[in-house]
Design an enzyme around this catalytic site. Structure first.
Site, short mmCIF file in Angstrom:
data_model
loop_
_atom_site.label_atom_id
_atom_site.label_comp_id
_atom_site.label_asym_id
_atom_site.label_seq_id
_atom_site.Cartn_x
_atom_site.Cartn_y
_atom_site.Cartn_z
N HIS A 54 -105.28 2.35 15.13
CA HIS A 54 -105.19 1.91 16.53
C HIS A 54 -105.07 3.14 17.42
CE1 HIS A 54 -103.63 -2.46 15.75
NE2 HIS A 54 -104.57 -2.10 14.89
N GLU A 56 -103.04 3.78 19.78
CA GLU A 56 -101.66 4.24 19.94
C GLU A 56 -101.21 5.09 18.75
OE1 GLU A 56 -101.52 -0.17 21.39
OE2 GLU A 56 -102.77 1.04 20.05
N CYS A 84 -99.38 -3.83 19.80
CA CYS A 84 -99.06 -4.83 18.77
C CYS A 84 -97.74 -4.45 18.11
CB CYS A 84 -100.18 -4.88 17.74
SG CYS A 84 -100.28 -3.39 16.70
N CYS A 87 -97.79 -0.93 16.38
CA CYS A 87 -97.77 0.18 17.34
C CYS A 87 -96.43 0.25 18.08
CB CYS A 87 -98.93 0.06 18.31
SG CYS A 87 -100.53 0.27 17.48
#
Length: 158
Positions: A54, A56, A84, A87
Site C-alpha cells: 500500500h 502508506e 486501512c 496501514c
C-alpha cells in the site's frame, strides 16, 4: 484546514494518479517532516504481487530510511484515502504524529469510518487525524478507476 494541508495533499493526489496509470488502485501518500516532503509513494500491489504494498506502507519505509529511525514522531502522512487497518496499525507502530486523508473509506477505513485504530484507547500511541482534505478530488480518482474497470470487464464479457 490549513492551506499547506491542501498543497501536500495535491502531491499525494499526483502519486495516486501515477498508481492509476500503472493500473493500480489510485492511492497516493507522502510523508512530511519539518515542512519538507521526505517520502512519496503510491500503491504497488499489482506490480509487486504484494498485498502489503500500500502507498502508506511504502511511504513509511521511505521515511524511516530517510530519517534513519524507526520512529516518525515529528512526521505527518498525507494519503488520498483513509488508511486501512494494516496501514493505520503501521502508522501507530511508527509513532507517526499526524495522518491527513482525503476521502473516507466506508469499507475498510481504520481512522474512524469502520474502526478507529488511529485513536484506540488500548494502544500506546494515538495519531492526530484530519480527514476530508480535497475529499471530492480524492474520491473521484477511486470512483473513476473502478468505473473504468467495470466498463472494461463488461466489454470483455460481451
Amino acid at each position: 484546514m490549513l492551506k499547506d494541508d491542501e498543497i501536500f495533499m495535491m502531491e499525494a493526489v499526483r502519486q495516486a494518479q501515477k498508481a492509476a496509470l500503472a493500473d493500480e488502485v489510485p492511492v497516493g501518500a507522502i510523508v512530511v517532516y519539518q515542512h519538507k516532503i521526505i517520502a512519496r509513494a503510491h500503491n504497488q500491489i499489482e506490480m509487486l504481487k504484494d498485498p502489503t504494498a500500500h502507498a502508506e506502507m511504502i511511504a513509511i519505509t521511505q521515511a524511516t530510511n530517510y530519517l534513519s529511525s524507526k520512529w516518525l514522531q515529528e512526521c505527518s502522512l498525507f494519503v488520498t484515502i483513509e488508511p486501512c487497518s494494516m496501514c493505520a496499525g503501521a502508522l501507530v507502530l511508527a509513532r507517526m504524529s499526524r495522518v491527513c486523508f482525503g476521502a473516507e473509506d466506508p469499507k475498510t477505513g481504520a481512522c474512524g469510518s469502520v474502526i478507529n485504530i488511529a485513536n484506540h484507547k488500548s494502544l500506546n500511541h494515538r495519531l492526530n487525524v484530519t480527514g476530508g482534505i480535497l475529499a471530492a478530488e480524492c474520491a473521484a480518482l477511486v470512483s473513476e478507476f473502478f468505473q473504468k474497470k467495470r466498463k472494461s470487464r463488461q466489454a470483455f464479457e460481451n
